[in-house]
Design a protein around this motif. Sequence first.
Motif, PDB file in Angstrom:
ATOM      1  N   GLY A  93      39.223  72.067  48.123  1.00  0.00           N
ATOM      2  CA  GLY A  93      38.718  73.369  47.712  1.00  0.00           C
ATOM      3  C   GLY A  93      39.805  74.310  47.225  1.00  0.00           C
ATOM      4  N   GLU A  94      41.063  74.014  47.549  1.00  0.00           N
ATOM      5  CA  GLU A  94      42.153  74.868  47.065  1.00  0.00           C
ATOM      6  C   GLU A  94      42.248  74.806  45.544  1.00  0.00           C
ATOM      7  N   ASP A  95      42.006  73.641  44.983  1.00  0.00           N
ATOM      8  CA  ASP A  95      41.933  73.475  43.535  1.00  0.00           C
ATOM      9  C   ASP A  95      40.472  73.201  43.214  1.00  0.00           C
ATOM     10  N   ALA A  96      39.760  74.258  42.834  1.00  0.00           N
ATOM     11  CA  ALA A  96      38.307  74.159  42.639  1.00  0.00           C
ATOM     12  C   ALA A  96      37.942  73.162  41.546  1.00  0.00           C
ATOM     13  N   GLU A  97      38.785  73.025  40.548  1.00  0.00           N
ATOM     14  CA  GLU A  97      38.484  72.086  39.466  1.00  0.00           C
ATOM     15  C   GLU A  97      38.483  70.650  39.976  1.00  0.00           C
ATOM     16  N   VAL A  98      39.480  70.294  40.761  1.00  0.00           N
ATOM     17  CA  VAL A  98      39.538  68.946  41.330  1.00  0.00           C
ATOM     18  C   VAL A  98      38.399  68.763  42.333  1.00  0.00           C
ATOM     19  N   ALA A  99      38.098  69.789  43.127  1.00  0.00           N
ATOM     20  CA  ALA A  99      36.985  69.698  44.081  1.00  0.00           C
ATOM     21  C   ALA A  99      35.676  69.420  43.351  1.00  0.00           C
ATOM     22  N   ALA A 100      35.448  70.122  42.237  1.00  0.00           N
ATOM     23  CA  ALA A 100      34.224  69.894  41.467  1.00  0.00           C
ATOM     24  C   ALA A 100      34.170  68.459  40.949  1.00  0.00           C
ATOM     25  N   LEU A 101      35.295  67.952  40.468  1.00  0.00           N
ATOM     26  CA  LEU A 101      35.341  66.574  39.963  1.00  0.00           C
ATOM     27  C   LEU A 101      35.079  65.562  41.077  1.00  0.00           C
ATOM     28  N   VAL A 102      35.614  65.824  42.257  1.00  0.00           N
ATOM     29  CA  VAL A 102      35.354  64.939  43.402  1.00  0.00           C
ATOM     30  C   VAL A 102      33.854  64.910  43.688  1.00  0.00           C
TER      31      VAL A 102
END
Length: 167
Positions: A93-102
């Motif tokens: 969640g610290e990097d919302a873009e990576v969290a969304a991709l996950v």
Amino acid sequence: RVLPESSLPSNEAELERALRYAPGHPEIHAHLAMLHWQAGNLERAKSSAALTVNGNPQSVIGHYILGRCLASSADRPGAMKELRTAAMCMEFGEDAEVAALVHFHLAEMLSAEGYLSAAIEQYESFGRVSAKITPTAKGELASLLATRRGSMEQAKAEMLEKLGRYE
């Protein structure tokens, strides 16, 4: 986090130089994993991601890239394990873009394996996270949002129908 393609070689060279001074530094390996993934070099991405996770087992990027590499090599169980691990990392969640991709890629895999309720939850999480951010131009998330938004809603509706839930 996503870098323009024109900057890949110089950034890679700089990161490789940094590794000479700190060969086990997980953050350097995480950046290399992302660069190699974006460049389509799956073997080097997988290797850098593994080194990232070895140095920092809580690395969301390390687990995400490993999961994507395993999915590319048709190792669905391994890919799902890595993506689930990424979602459970403390820094998720610290990097919302990576969290969304996950969330997105985990939803896709869960759906393909027939875990429809879990897939719907991941699609909904993807929607919540991606709605709050402006993705990196020309990045994977921007591309997904531009090309798949309607098809994700359709997939979610079809899963709800299969489950007998008409919401």
